[in-house]
Design a protein around this motif. Structure first.
Motif, PDB file in Angstrom:
ATOM      1  N   GLU A 176      10.217  13.656  -0.620  1.00  0.00           N
ATOM      2  CA  GLU A 176      10.771  13.297   0.632  1.00  0.00           C
ATOM      3  C   GLU A 176       9.489  13.045   1.582  1.00  0.00           C
ATOM      4  O   GLU A 176       9.523  12.895   2.678  1.00  0.00           O
ATOM      5  N   VAL A 177       8.403  12.725   1.016  1.00  0.00           N
ATOM      6  CA  VAL A 177       7.205  12.687   1.687  1.00  0.00           C
ATOM      7  C   VAL A 177       6.777  11.373   2.065  1.00  0.00           C
ATOM      8  O   VAL A 177       6.680  10.323   1.193  1.00  0.00           O
ATOM      9  N   PHE A 178       6.551  11.081   3.585  1.00  0.00           N
ATOM     10  CA  PHE A 178       5.860   9.885   3.917  1.00  0.00           C
ATOM     11  C   PHE A 178       4.405   9.878   3.709  1.00  0.00           C
ATOM     12  O   PHE A 178       3.686   8.995   3.597  1.00  0.00           O
ATOM     13  N   PHE A 179       3.957  10.945   4.223  1.00  0.00           N
ATOM     14  CA  PHE A 179       2.557  11.225   4.420  1.00  0.00           C
ATOM     15  C   PHE A 179       2.340  12.761   4.428  1.00  0.00           C
ATOM     16  O   PHE A 179       2.877  13.691   4.982  1.00  0.00           O
ATOM     17  N   GLN A 180       1.250  13.010   3.609  1.00  0.00           N
ATOM     18  CA  GLN A 180       0.786  14.337   3.445  1.00  0.00           C
ATOM     19  C   GLN A 180      -0.668  14.443   3.168  1.00  0.00           C
ATOM     20  O   GLN A 180      -1.389  13.523   3.135  1.00  0.00           O
ATOM     21  N   LEU A 181      -1.315  15.328   3.597  1.00  0.00           N
ATOM     22  CA  LEU A 181      -2.632  15.805   3.680  1.00  0.00           C
ATOM     23  C   LEU A 181      -3.062  16.856   2.208  1.00  0.00           C
ATOM     24  O   LEU A 181      -2.516  17.566   1.947  1.00  0.00           O
ATOM     25  N   ARG A 182      -3.899  15.947   1.599  1.00  0.00           N
ATOM     26  CA  ARG A 182      -4.556  16.796   0.347  1.00  0.00           C
ATOM     27  C   ARG A 182      -5.108  17.981   0.721  1.00  0.00           C
ATOM     28  O   ARG A 182      -6.113  18.351   1.221  1.00  0.00           O
ATOM     29  N   ARG A 183      -4.743  19.110  -0.303  1.00  0.00           N
ATOM     30  CA  ARG A 183      -5.599  20.291  -0.268  1.00  0.00           C
ATOM     31  C   ARG A 183      -5.821  20.665  -1.475  1.00  0.00           C
ATOM     32  O   ARG A 183      -4.810  20.781  -2.345  1.00  0.00           O
ATOM     33  N   ASN A 184      -6.801  21.010  -2.158  1.00  0.00           N
ATOM     34  CA  ASN A 184      -7.433  21.146  -3.421  1.00  0.00           C
ATOM     35  C   ASN A 184      -8.301  22.413  -3.400  1.00  0.00           C
ATOM     36  O   ASN A 184      -9.078  22.542  -4.637  1.00  0.00           O
ATOM     37  N   SER A 185      -8.318  23.508  -2.572  1.00  0.00           N
ATOM     38  CA  SER A 185      -8.586  24.786  -2.716  1.00  0.00           C
ATOM     39  C   SER A 185      -8.132  25.727  -2.197  1.00  0.00           C
ATOM     40  O   SER A 185      -7.304  25.474  -0.970  1.00  0.00           O
ATOM     41  N   ASN A 186      -8.130  26.950  -2.331  1.00  0.00           N
ATOM     42  CA  ASN A 186      -7.322  27.926  -1.778  1.00  0.00           C
ATOM     43  C   ASN A 186      -7.670  28.381  -0.583  1.00  0.00           C
ATOM     44  O   ASN A 186      -6.976  28.610   0.271  1.00  0.00           O
ATOM     45  N   SER A 187      -9.033  27.917  -0.174  1.00  0.00           N
ATOM     46  CA  SER A 187      -9.552  28.096   1.073  1.00  0.00           C
ATOM     47  C   SER A 187      -8.690  27.206   2.093  1.00  0.00           C
ATOM     48  O   SER A 187      -8.609  27.636   3.399  1.00  0.00           O
ATOM     49  N   GLY A 188      -8.098  26.222   1.553  1.00  0.00           N
ATOM     50  CA  GLY A 188      -7.297  25.269   2.491  1.00  0.00           C
ATOM     51  C   GLY A 188      -5.860  25.846   2.451  1.00  0.00           C
ATOM     52  O   GLY A 188      -5.059  24.992   2.759  1.00  0.00           O
ATOM     53  N   SER A 189      -5.377  26.784   1.896  1.00  0.00           N
ATOM     54  CA  SER A 189      -4.258  27.185   1.875  1.00  0.00           C
ATOM     55  C   SER A 189      -3.450  27.527   2.953  1.00  0.00           C
ATOM     56  O   SER A 189      -3.734  28.216   3.785  1.00  0.00           O
ATOM     57  N   ILE A 190      -2.027  26.810   3.071  1.00  0.00           N
ATOM     58  CA  ILE A 190      -1.257  27.127   4.333  1.00  0.00           C
ATOM     59  C   ILE A 190      -0.834  28.670   4.140  1.00  0.00           C
ATOM     60  O   ILE A 190      -0.819  29.181   5.491  1.00  0.00           O
ATOM     61  N   ARG A 191      -0.477  28.917   3.143  1.00  0.00           N
ATOM     62  CA  ARG A 191       0.142  30.524   3.182  1.00  0.00           C
ATOM     63  C   ARG A 191      -1.013  31.655   3.673  1.00  0.00           C
ATOM     64  O   ARG A 191      -0.174  32.714   4.173  1.00  0.00           O
ATOM     65  N   PHE A 198       0.584  -1.174   0.130  1.00  0.00           N
ATOM     66  CA  PHE A 198       0.018  -0.018   0.094  1.00  0.00           C
ATOM     67  C   PHE A 198       0.786   1.231   0.007  1.00  0.00           C
ATOM     68  O   PHE A 198       1.747   1.554   1.101  1.00  0.00           O
ATOM     69  N   THR A 199       0.812   2.055  -0.941  1.00  0.00           N
ATOM     70  CA  THR A 199       1.784   3.224  -1.048  1.00  0.00           C
ATOM     71  C   THR A 199       1.036   4.622  -1.368  1.00  0.00           C
ATOM     72  O   THR A 199       1.855   5.474  -1.611  1.00  0.00           O
ATOM     73  N   ASP A 200       0.011   4.672  -1.030  1.00  0.00           N
ATOM     74  CA  ASP A 200      -0.851   5.827  -1.124  1.00  0.00           C
ATOM     75  C   ASP A 200      -0.481   6.924  -0.036  1.00  0.00           C
ATOM     76  O   ASP A 200      -0.854   6.771   1.122  1.00  0.00           O
ATOM     77  N   ILE A 201       0.502   8.031  -0.274  1.00  0.00           N
ATOM     78  CA  ILE A 201       0.990   8.755   0.585  1.00  0.00           C
ATOM     79  C   ILE A 201       0.028   9.935   1.066  1.00  0.00           C
ATOM     80  O   ILE A 201       0.271  10.275   2.041  1.00  0.00           O
ATOM     81  N   PHE A 202      -1.078   9.866   0.538  1.00  0.00           N
ATOM     82  CA  PHE A 202      -2.261  10.679   1.075  1.00  0.00           C
ATOM     83  C   PHE A 202      -2.739   9.933   2.130  1.00  0.00           C
ATOM     84  O   PHE A 202      -3.971  10.476   2.846  1.00  0.00           O
ATOM     85  N   ARG A 203      -2.644   8.808   2.313  1.00  0.00           N
ATOM     86  CA  ARG A 203      -3.066   8.065   3.391  1.00  0.00           C
ATOM     87  C   ARG A 203      -1.862   7.263   4.199  1.00  0.00           C
ATOM     88  O   ARG A 203      -0.766   7.437   4.010  1.00  0.00           O
ATOM     89  N   ILE A 204      -1.940   6.932   5.572  1.00  0.00           N
ATOM     90  CA  ILE A 204      -0.972   6.369   6.080  1.00  0.00           C
ATOM     91  C   ILE A 204      -0.544   4.840   5.880  1.00  0.00           C
ATOM     92  O   ILE A 204      -1.317   3.754   5.710  1.00  0.00           O
ATOM     93  N   THR A 205       0.790   4.711   5.173  1.00  0.00           N
ATOM     94  CA  THR A 205       1.491   3.604   4.500  1.00  0.00           C
ATOM     95  C   THR A 205       2.203   2.935   5.888  1.00  0.00           C
ATOM     96  O   THR A 205       2.368   3.696   7.065  1.00  0.00           O
ATOM     97  N   LYS A 206       2.716   1.989   5.507  1.00  0.00           N
ATOM     98  CA  LYS A 206       3.487   1.078   6.296  1.00  0.00           C
ATOM     99  C   LYS A 206       5.001   1.910   6.768  1.00  0.00           C
ATOM    100  O   LYS A 206       5.369   2.456   7.970  1.00  0.00           O
ATOM    101  N   PRO A 207       5.365   2.741   5.827  1.00  0.00           N
ATOM    102  CA  PRO A 207       6.450   3.531   6.046  1.00  0.00           C
ATOM    103  C   PRO A 207       6.168   4.704   6.867  1.00  0.00           C
ATOM    104  O   PRO A 207       6.816   5.066   7.944  1.00  0.00           O
TER     105      PRO A 207
END
Length: 473
Positions: free
Chosen positions: A266-281, A207-216
């Protein structure tokens, strides 16, 4: 472990996906009225419930609280009118300050979604061999998400980073009527470690989907947990496990592209953001270019401005703005492009594992191995870097903390790093010049060095003990 519930939050179901909202205790709808038994029936429903748990993780709150409270940021000139997060940045807040308490409601929402789904696991039907094979992995993901959320709550709200310190309620079952008390750090850690061990058993290497928690990713979470728990041996073990699966440090354009989502090297796990309203900046700079918080001069001064690739990636001197406006901006999250000005949130990365190894080796007096990891990270970031040596473990640890300050800037670590080492937050005089009454130093004995439990939770549940300095229940 107690079966408990955060009484400030009410939960409801919409279709197959869990939704949640915050409410005072008096407004809660009894859980018996929610038809949970029929909400999830098949594999597709269950997968949506797992996705719903991920979707509710507001890790941007962790990023923001660390940036605003620590010495990563300074008050932006444009914020003199807006006063955004003023109480938090000025260390003049009580238990009603949202920036300092928002993690509580968000993370218990996540945990409740997980617990509702786990309670129904044995009722889920599958129609194909593929679904039957994948269903245990979904259970593993839920255990990993619950561990992740409990650990984040500990980082936010524990009084001390010690086994007997007051931690947070450890929640394994969703129930409206319970009024839980706070478990100790050690008790919550026991649940976290159990959940992560279960996740490691159930999530396959395929299982390798880094938008979800994988074994690594499970290994990376376990490494961070062990670091905070001062379990240096397991910090080394799990960081090495994560790096065995994905251990290459990005260099050059690859590292720069990591922050525009051009790659996930370099990413093991990331959270998807797909709108400007969720922008970190937009935590610090809005779409009108008003800057609430700028990178601190203290932080920027730690970089080799010419040879360190991170300097131009993390900071921007916007010379296009008028002299009356703030020109320095956080540039670590520039957007995917000129149109999509949002970025996925990198929660666990390879470089953090190198830093965990460097610190844990130093703590076990293996200065050579720790130095090797630190030098490797710096060499990947700084052109022409010459390996350094350190006289002893303490010198290496100081260097590791400096590198964490630089490499993990604006990623949700600095304030917690200072707290777990019981170090004060110290700003420079240059970084307090723009705003009115910005304090220079937050000492370890000061009230706001420890974050408060939200006042709404104290009102709703008389069994919750408030953190010291914020008054009685």
């Amino acid at each position: 472990m107690k079966k408990i519930f955060n009484s400030t939050i009410k939960f409801f179901l919409a279709g197959a996906v869990f939704l949640a909202s915050c409410s005072k205790n008096i407004d809660l709808t009894p859980s018996d009225t929610i038809p949970t038994e029929s909400a999830l029936e098949n594999y597709q429903d269950y997968d949506k419930a797992v996705i719903g748990a991920y979707a509710n993780i507001g890790y941007q709150l962790t990023i923001n609280v660390n940036t605003v409270l620590a010495d990563e940021s300074r008050w932006g000139i444009d914020n003199n009118i807006r006063n955004y997060s003023a109480g938090a940045h000025k260390w003049a807040f009580d238990a009603g300050e949202a920036t300092a308490t928002d993690g509580w409601g968000n993370l218990y929402n996540v945990i409740d979604r997980v617990n509702r789904a786990l309670a129904l696991y044995d009722n889920i039907t599958t129609t194909t061999a593929e679904e039957a094979s994948a269903l245990p992995r979904l259970k593993g993901e839920l255990h990993a998400v619950r561990a992740f959320a409990h650990f984040e709550l500990l980082r936010w709200f524990t009084e001390e980073f010690t086994p007997t310190s007051l931690g947070v309620p450890a929640m394994t079952t969703s129930t409206v009527t319970g009024k839980p008390s706070r478990n100790t750090w050690a008790e919550v850690m026991t649940l976290i470690q159990s959940d992560l061990a279960e996740a490691d058993q159930l999530i396959p290497t395929t299982f390798t989907d880094i938008f979800r928690i994988t074994k690594p990713a499970v290994a990376a979470i376990r490494a961070r947990v062990a670091l905070y728990n001062k379990d240096w041996a397991n910090a080394i073990t799990f960081a090495n496990q994560a790096l065995a699966a994905k251990g290459t440090l990005a260099t050059g354009a690859t590292y720069t592209g990591l922050w525009t989502d051009a790659n996930t090297s370099e990413v093991f796990f990331q959270l998807r953001r797909n709108s400007n309203s969720g922008s970190i900046r937009t935590l610090w700079t809005d779409d009108n270019t008003d800057v609430f918080f700028s990178p601190s001069y203290k932080l920027m001064a730690t970089f080799d401005q010419t040879n360190d690739i991170r300097y131009a990636r993390f900071f921007m001197n916007d010379t296009s703005v008028p002299i009356t406006k703030e020109n320095w901006k956080v540039n670590k999250y520039p957007g995917q492009n000129a149109t999509n000005r949002f970025n996925n949130i990198k929660v666990y990365r390879v470089s953090e594992m190198y830093l965990i190894l460097a610190e844990a080796y130093a703590e076990t007096n293996n200065v050579a191995e720790g130095t090797s990891r630190l030098n490797a990270l710096r060499a990947a970031r700084i052109t022409g870097y010459s390996n350094q040596t350190f006289a002893n473990a303490n010198a290496l640890i100081e260097a590791v903390y400096l590198e964490r300050y630089k490499e993990l800037a604006f990623e949700g670590h600095r304030f917690f790093d200072l707290r777990r080492r019981n170090l004060p937050v110290i700003r420079t005089a240059q970084d307090i010049a723009s705003g009115a009454a910005i304090p220079l130093q937050l000492n370890t004995a000061d009230r706001n060095y420890i974050l408060p439990i939200p006042q709404s939770e104290i009102f709703a549940n008389e069994n919750i003990i408030q953190n010291r300095g914020y008054g009685m229940n």
